[in-house]
Design a protein around this motif. Sequence first.
Motif, mmCIF file in Angstrom:
data_model
loop_
_atom_site.group_PDB
_atom_site.id
_atom_site.type_symbol
_atom_site.label_atom_id
_atom_site.label_comp_id
_atom_site.label_asym_id
_atom_site.label_seq_id
_atom_site.Cartn_x
_atom_site.Cartn_y
_atom_site.Cartn_z
ATOM 1 N N ARG A 168 -6.451 67.214 126.369
ATOM 2 C CA ARG A 168 -6.503 66.063 125.466
ATOM 3 C C ARG A 168 -7.798 66.057 124.666
ATOM 4 O O ARG A 168 -7.820 65.739 123.467
ATOM 5 C CB ARG A 168 -6.373 64.759 126.256
ATOM 6 C CG ARG A 168 -6.103 63.535 125.399
ATOM 7 C CD ARG A 168 -6.013 62.294 126.256
ATOM 8 N NE ARG A 168 -7.318 61.893 126.744
ATOM 9 C CZ ARG A 168 -8.158 61.089 126.066
ATOM 10 N NH1 ARG A 168 -7.793 60.614 124.885
ATOM 11 N NH2 ARG A 168 -9.317 60.757 126.577
ATOM 12 N N LEU A 171 -7.505 68.582 121.911
ATOM 13 C CA LEU A 171 -6.600 68.098 120.869
ATOM 14 C C LEU A 171 -7.280 67.052 119.987
ATOM 15 O O LEU A 171 -7.100 67.044 118.755
ATOM 16 C CB LEU A 171 -5.341 67.515 121.505
ATOM 17 C CG LEU A 171 -4.352 68.522 122.106
ATOM 18 C CD1 LEU A 171 -3.269 67.800 122.898
ATOM 19 C CD2 LEU A 171 -3.724 69.371 121.000
ATOM 20 N N ALA A 186 1.162 71.258 116.594
ATOM 21 C CA ALA A 186 1.462 70.369 117.722
ATOM 22 C C ALA A 186 2.951 70.161 117.906
ATOM 23 O O ALA A 186 3.700 69.998 116.929
ATOM 24 C CB ALA A 186 0.772 69.023 117.514
ATOM 25 N N TRP A 190 3.761 66.640 122.882
ATOM 26 C CA TRP A 190 2.322 66.523 123.121
ATOM 27 C C TRP A 190 1.829 65.110 122.838
ATOM 28 O O TRP A 190 0.929 64.622 123.521
ATOM 29 C CB TRP A 190 1.566 67.523 122.253
ATOM 30 C CG TRP A 190 1.787 68.958 122.647
ATOM 31 C CD1 TRP A 190 2.654 69.422 123.583
ATOM 32 C CD2 TRP A 190 1.156 70.100 122.080
ATOM 33 N NE1 TRP A 190 2.595 70.795 123.649
ATOM 34 C CE2 TRP A 190 1.684 71.240 122.740
ATOM 35 C CE3 TRP A 190 0.192 70.296 121.100
ATOM 36 C CZ2 TRP A 190 1.281 72.541 122.431
ATOM 37 C CZ3 TRP A 190 -0.219 71.579 120.785
ATOM 38 C CH2 TRP A 190 0.312 72.688 121.451
ATOM 39 N N TYR A 194 -0.229 63.506 125.784
ATOM 40 C CA TYR A 194 -1.684 63.593 125.639
ATOM 41 C C TYR A 194 -2.233 62.624 124.594
ATOM 42 O O TYR A 194 -3.389 62.743 124.178
ATOM 43 C CB TYR A 194 -2.080 65.028 125.262
ATOM 44 C CG TYR A 194 -1.393 66.062 126.119
ATOM 45 C CD1 TYR A 194 -1.647 66.131 127.487
ATOM 46 C CD2 TYR A 194 -0.469 66.951 125.567
ATOM 47 C CE1 TYR A 194 -0.998 67.071 128.280
ATOM 48 C CE2 TYR A 194 0.189 67.894 126.352
ATOM 49 C CZ TYR A 194 -0.075 67.945 127.706
ATOM 50 O OH TYR A 194 0.562 68.868 128.491
ATOM 51 N N ASP A 220 1.414 74.066 127.872
ATOM 52 C CA ASP A 220 0.989 73.435 126.616
ATOM 53 C C ASP A 220 -0.402 73.919 126.209
ATOM 54 O O ASP A 220 -0.659 74.199 125.025
ATOM 55 C CB ASP A 220 0.995 71.914 126.765
ATOM 56 C CG ASP A 220 2.408 71.362 126.956
ATOM 57 O OD1 ASP A 220 3.375 72.082 126.643
ATOM 58 O OD2 ASP A 220 2.538 70.212 127.426
#
Length: 558
Positions: A168, A171, A186, A190, A194, A220
């Motif tokens: 996370r 990202l 993405a 996701w 997240y 992922d």
Amino acid sequence: MSMQPKGSGEIPAETVRVARAAFPKGSLAIRVRDELGPLFRDEEFADLFPARGRPAWSPGGLALVSVLQFVEGLTDRQAAEAVRARIDFKYALGLALDDPGFDFSVLSEFRDRLAGADAGRRVLDGILVAAREKRLLKSAGRARTDSTHVLSAARHLCWLEMVAETLRSALNVLAQSAPGWLSEVAEAEWFRHYGTRAEDARFPAGRVKRDEAGERIGRDGTCLLSAVFSTDAPAWLRGLAEVETLRQVWVQHFHQVDGEVRRRGLKDCPPGALRLLTPYDTDARIGVKGDTMWDGYKVHFTETCEPDAPNLITNVATTVATVQDRSMAETIHQQLAARDCLPAEHWVDAGYPTAPALVSARHEHGIALHGPVQADNSAQTSAKSGFAQDAFTIDWDSRQATCPGGRTSTNWGERFSQRGQPVLRVVFSVSDCRPCPLREACINTPNVKRPRELRLRRRDEHAALQTARAEQQTDAWKERYKVRAGVEGTMSQAVQRCGLRRSRYGGLAKTSLQHQLTGAAINLARIDAHITQTPRARTRTSHFASLRPAELILDRAK
């Protein structure tokens, strides 16, 4: 910001008049200024600031404010307000009564500069220099050292939370740095998994479901890393710190089996010294000492311990939690030598003294290192029967050992111990050991056909160990060793007054700075106590503990 020294350091007359009227008995800040004078000069921090730019607030003043902030347990806002509103702070800093001070954010920026240059030691050194000039710090006396654990500022995460938060975090940084690129990469799922903190999600309770969730997170994260390191992605994305953290965590915890991402087994994970625990403090490691286990760091305090002077902290060393005390003695001595604070006697607990440390302390620094050394761990010593190492005669010049039966060794070679330290392996002949009438007393497992072996330290280290072991059996040494116990009070004072037990900041550099400021704050408090002749606190004993029978006290001492 640029550093441009200003003023002579003298306290304005009006500030002196008002401070004397407001504090007829003085305060810590006023007494320390009167006793030690200006502690820090702006020129000492000149390398932390550029030569051109808007003038910065006095770095020497900010250093003193940072120490006083730790003395009184103030937040940045409270410390900045104290500079603006409190007479004793203005007196200590040499400011006029109408000086507006600075914005509280300046303190955070100043700490960043100190941490970036590992300049926290300058703050502690400034107080030690002033104390030495006033003869409050004595060299070549006695010192004592101990360590304690420090918790990371980031909370402990279970494994699922750790890998989910690592993904996370990466990202979020990519969404901020390259939103267009990430939108194309993405996957829809996701955003559901997240988009919020892992602690806000509810992980499955069953073991099988949790394993499946872990493998899904692993897939992922692997997909994201493949996209970042592909030739189509901007190269600068790979240099982001959060992306590098994601890569390290995935290497440490996942691997591919038959093309599928799987979690590594516990025996396949890297050792604790390398394993990351949280994406929000990549320097923190898991430490174990006795029954205590923690995520974070370890700090070592060294202080003087003379009866006629304040006990001042002369060195602070911060490490990750996995660094053992036995590897720190030489490091501490080098740091003490750099600031001219080497003691003649250094008292430590059982974690510090090793054979190389005893020799190095004496030969390199002229220090007598005192602490319970490791006992002879041979099987005979452990069983308290048979011939231990001290029953053998060692001829170092001939590189031979003679056993109690009069036989000499046949092999003498250099090896390394399990801890990587050089040792000598001395082996006797099978033909001499098998028929020997003393075999049962010499080898605690007489059915074994192997001959007797000795594992010895090098000559100087062996002599140092033998001398230390013999000395530590005497009542005189045990009485002198009681001086080390006082350092426990220092740890307690640092925990209660300065919040030592938990790091205020993330990362080893800022945690180390926190501990340097803690040491400086304790020194100011102790100098003030010395000025006001405040007696040292005695060890507190509860009413029930005071009823403990004498024989129990003796048993505990043993």
